[in-house]
Design an enzyme around this catalytic site. Structure first.
Site, PDB file in Angstrom:
ATOM      1  CD  GLN A  84      -2.926   1.301   2.226  1.00 62.94           C
ATOM      2  OE1 GLN A  84      -2.436   1.423   3.341  1.00 62.94           O
ATOM      3  NE2 GLN A  84      -4.230   1.409   2.019  1.00 62.94           N
ATOM      4  CE1 TYR A 128      -3.136   9.585   7.076  1.00 60.80           C
ATOM      5  CE2 TYR A 128      -4.183   7.618   6.173  1.00 60.80           C
ATOM      6  CZ  TYR A 128      -3.679   8.319   7.257  1.00 60.80           C
ATOM      7  OH  TYR A 128      -3.719   7.768   8.514  1.00 60.80           O
ATOM      8  NE  ARG A 144      -8.815   0.131   2.467  1.00 57.57           N
ATOM      9  CZ  ARG A 144      -8.844  -0.127   3.761  1.00 57.57           C
ATOM     10  NH1 ARG A 144      -7.955   0.406   4.580  1.00 57.57           N
ATOM     11  NH2 ARG A 144      -9.736  -0.963   4.258  1.00 57.57           N
ATOM     12  N   GLY A 155      -9.685  -6.508   8.890  1.00 58.68           N
ATOM     13  CA  GLY A 155      -8.525  -5.869   9.489  1.00 58.68           C
ATOM     14  C   GLY A 155      -8.220  -6.377  10.880  1.00 58.68           C
ATOM     15  NE  ARG A 156     -11.126  -2.650  13.778  1.00 58.39           N
ATOM     16  CZ  ARG A 156     -12.068  -1.726  13.891  1.00 58.39           C
ATOM     17  NH1 ARG A 156     -12.051  -0.897  14.927  1.00 58.39           N
ATOM     18  NH2 ARG A 156     -13.035  -1.629  12.997  1.00 58.39           N
TER      19      ARG A 156
HETATM   20  C1  LIG Z   1      -4.383  -0.518  13.927  1.00 61.60           C
HETATM   21  C2  LIG Z   1      -4.961  -0.135  12.600  1.00 61.60           C
HETATM   22  C3  LIG Z   1      -4.119   0.274  11.587  1.00 61.60           C
HETATM   23  C4  LIG Z   1      -4.637   0.613  10.321  1.00 61.60           C
HETATM   24  N1  LIG Z   1      -3.785   0.956   9.308  1.00 61.60           N
HETATM   25  C5  LIG Z   1      -4.262   1.208   8.067  1.00 61.60           C
HETATM   26  C6  LIG Z   1      -3.374   1.441   6.979  1.00 61.60           C
HETATM   27  O1  LIG Z   1      -2.153   1.393   7.105  1.00 61.60           O
HETATM   28  N2  LIG Z   1      -3.934   1.696   5.762  1.00 61.60           N
HETATM   29  C7  LIG Z   1      -5.300   1.726   5.565  1.00 61.60           C
HETATM   30  O2  LIG Z   1      -5.745   1.974   4.457  1.00 61.60           O
HETATM   31  N3  LIG Z   1      -6.149   1.466   6.588  1.00 61.60           N
HETATM   32  C8  LIG Z   1      -5.661   1.193   7.809  1.00 61.60           C
HETATM   33  N4  LIG Z   1      -6.526   0.849   8.822  1.00 61.60           N
HETATM   34  C9  LIG Z   1      -7.963   0.629   8.508  1.00 61.60           C
HETATM   35  C10 LIG Z   1      -8.193  -0.858   8.217  1.00 61.60           C
HETATM   36  O3  LIG Z   1      -7.561  -1.234   7.003  1.00 61.60           O
HETATM   37  C11 LIG Z   1      -9.693  -1.191   8.117  1.00 61.60           C
HETATM   38  O4  LIG Z   1     -10.278  -0.359   7.145  1.00 61.60           O
HETATM   39  C12 LIG Z   1     -10.418  -0.993   9.436  1.00 61.60           C
HETATM   40  O5  LIG Z   1      -9.688  -1.555  10.517  1.00 61.60           O
HETATM   41  C13 LIG Z   1     -11.826  -1.621   9.393  1.00 61.60           C
HETATM   42  O6  LIG Z   1     -11.761  -3.009   9.181  1.00 61.60           O
HETATM   43  P1  LIG Z   1     -11.959  -4.051  10.425  1.00 61.60           P
HETATM   44  O7  LIG Z   1     -13.211  -3.631  11.127  1.00 61.60           O
HETATM   45  O8  LIG Z   1     -12.071  -5.393   9.770  1.00 61.60           O
HETATM   46  O9  LIG Z   1     -10.769  -3.902  11.306  1.00 61.60           O
HETATM   47  C14 LIG Z   1      -6.031   0.551  10.092  1.00 61.60           C
HETATM   48  C15 LIG Z   1      -6.875   0.154  11.138  1.00 61.60           C
HETATM   49  C16 LIG Z   1      -6.359  -0.182  12.373  1.00 61.60           C
HETATM   50  C17 LIG Z   1      -7.290  -0.649  13.456  1.00 61.60           C
END
Ligand SMILES: Cc1cc2nc3c(=O)[nH]c(=O)nc-3n(C[C@H](O)[C@H](O)[C@H](O)COP(=O)(O)O)c2cc1C
Length: 355
Positions: free
Chosen positions: A109, A187, A234, A324-325
């Site tokens: 990314q 961003y 994205r 993600g999480r």
């Molecule tokens: C700790 C953390 C770091 C994240 N880092 C990024 C990132 O580097 N790039 C991005 O596009 N989204 C980032 N996100 C957003 C996640 O990609 C995702 O959209 C978000 O966590 C929702 O998905 P989930 O509910 O399955 O976690 C981050 C989210 C969390 C919680």
């Protein structure tokens, strides 16, 4: 787009193979969402520990790496990896080699924070479409407040497009299977798309076509560099972090998605934390907005349970889902999805270690 279900999993639609493009076939429809972890080593070089972390999760159809800065002045958080020095490229090669050895596929990314970068990390004033700052405290950076950015000159904008293309070439050299352009989450690219943050009077501002120009030029330069089949983007048509929505922004996103539709990219990925939220200005959930305006592969994301994710693919609301999480909390998430075992819940304390 998807082939028939061939798995006996509890969530069969998550285990449908997906042909993303001529060069990219995925064994299932689950994407590991990009997750910034802040564990890069000195020089913002990826470490062996990061390689182990990603390799454990190689069962995902596709891993999207944590956001990776494309140039030194792009940084806004501590220890986020880069993709602009030979050492960083070598570090990422170690990561991708290990992911491939474990049977996985991985995109990098590509990230520039624009006005929410910080001189604490970069030594210089943040760059932005216009000299309009964000407010509040910088996450993961005790004591830091957002700064007043400097508006980029037209030449600087054009040069920045080339930086994305160079970063994409570097990512391919590092063994990635493709790149995801980070156009989401407030961003730099998102800042160009929005009326609130883009008040330029050159060809990169003023009309919605002009506000979308930077994003499209980045897409075109990156696809020229590495091939459209290896490029995703994205986007957050919902303004959920680091900026605010202005009425009319949704028309810019609809137009951008329509333009992207003619470019044969691998996918468009929803940048959201909670896809259940319905936005009046989008006419519903962000995933539905992407689906409505983009004809290619859509990856839905945002607090989706395995049941919901499975149902969304079954109903054709999305081609793939990103999680993600739960991937942080469960290195073996794919095994749990296959057997139907309940995943461990995510706890923010888990961000302190990389396992
Ligand atoms: C700790 C953390 C770091 C994240 N880092 C990024 C990132 O580097 N790039 C991005 O596009 N989204 C980032 N996100 C957003 C996640 O990609 C995702 O959209 C978000 O966590 C929702 O998905 P989930 O509910 O399955 O976690 C981050 C989210 C969390 C919680």
């Amino acid at each position: 787009m998807t082939t028939t279900n061939n798995s006996a999993s509890s969530y069969p639609y998550l285990f449908q193979p997906v042909v993303l493009s001529e060069t990219l076939a995925l064994p299932n429809s689950v994407v590991m969402a990009p997750l910034t972890r802040c564990f890069a080593g000195p020089g913002l070089v990826p470490t062996e520990q990061m390689a182990d972390y990603y390799a454990k999760r190689a069962g995902a159809g596709l891993i999207v790496s944590e956001a990776t800065i494309i140039s030194p002045e792009a940084q806004g958080y501590p220890n986020t990896p880069g993709i602009y020095t030979p050492e960083q490229i070598a570090g990422w090669k170690m990561v991708t080699d290990k992911v491939h050895a474990h049977g996985g596929r991985m995109f990098n990314q590509l990230w520039h924070l624009g006005r929410v970068a910080h001189s604490h990390y970069t030594g210089s004033q943040p760059l932005a479409p216009s000299a309009i700052g964000w407010h509040g405290r910088v996450p993961r950076s005790p004591g830091l407040e957002y700064e007043q950015p400097r508006a980029m000159s037209t030449d600087e904008v054009r040069h920045m497009v080339e930086r994305y293309a160079q970063a994409a070439k570097n990512a391919m050299q590092a063994g990635f299977d493709g790149v995801e352009i980070h156009g989401a989450n407030g961003y730099l690219i998102d800042q160009f798309l929005r009326q609130q943050t883009n008040q330029r009077d050159d060809e990169y501002g003023g009309s919605l076509e002009n506000r979308a120009r930077f994003a499209l030029e980045v897409v075109d330069a990156v696809t020229a560099a590495v091939g459209a089949d290896r490029v995703g983007i994205r986007l957050s048509p919902n303004a959920h972090v680091h900026l605010e929505h202005t009425p009319g922004d949704e028309e810019t996103f609809a137009w951008l998605l329509h333009e992207l539709g003619s470019r044969d990219m691998a996918y468009v990925h929803e940048g959201a934390f909670d896809d259940h939220i319905e936005y009046d200005y989008l006419g519903g959930r962000p995933s539905a907005f992407l689906r409505q305006h983009y004809p290619g592969h859509v990856i839905a994301c945002g607090s989706l349970t395995p049941e919901e994710a499975n149902r969304m693919i079954q109903a054709g609301q999305s081609d793939l889902v990103a999680i993600g999480r739960p991937f942080i909390a469960n290195p073996d998430l794919m095994d749990k999805l296959r057997t139907g075992e309940t995943p461990e819940p995510f706890d923010p304390e888990m961000l302190k270690t990389l396992v």
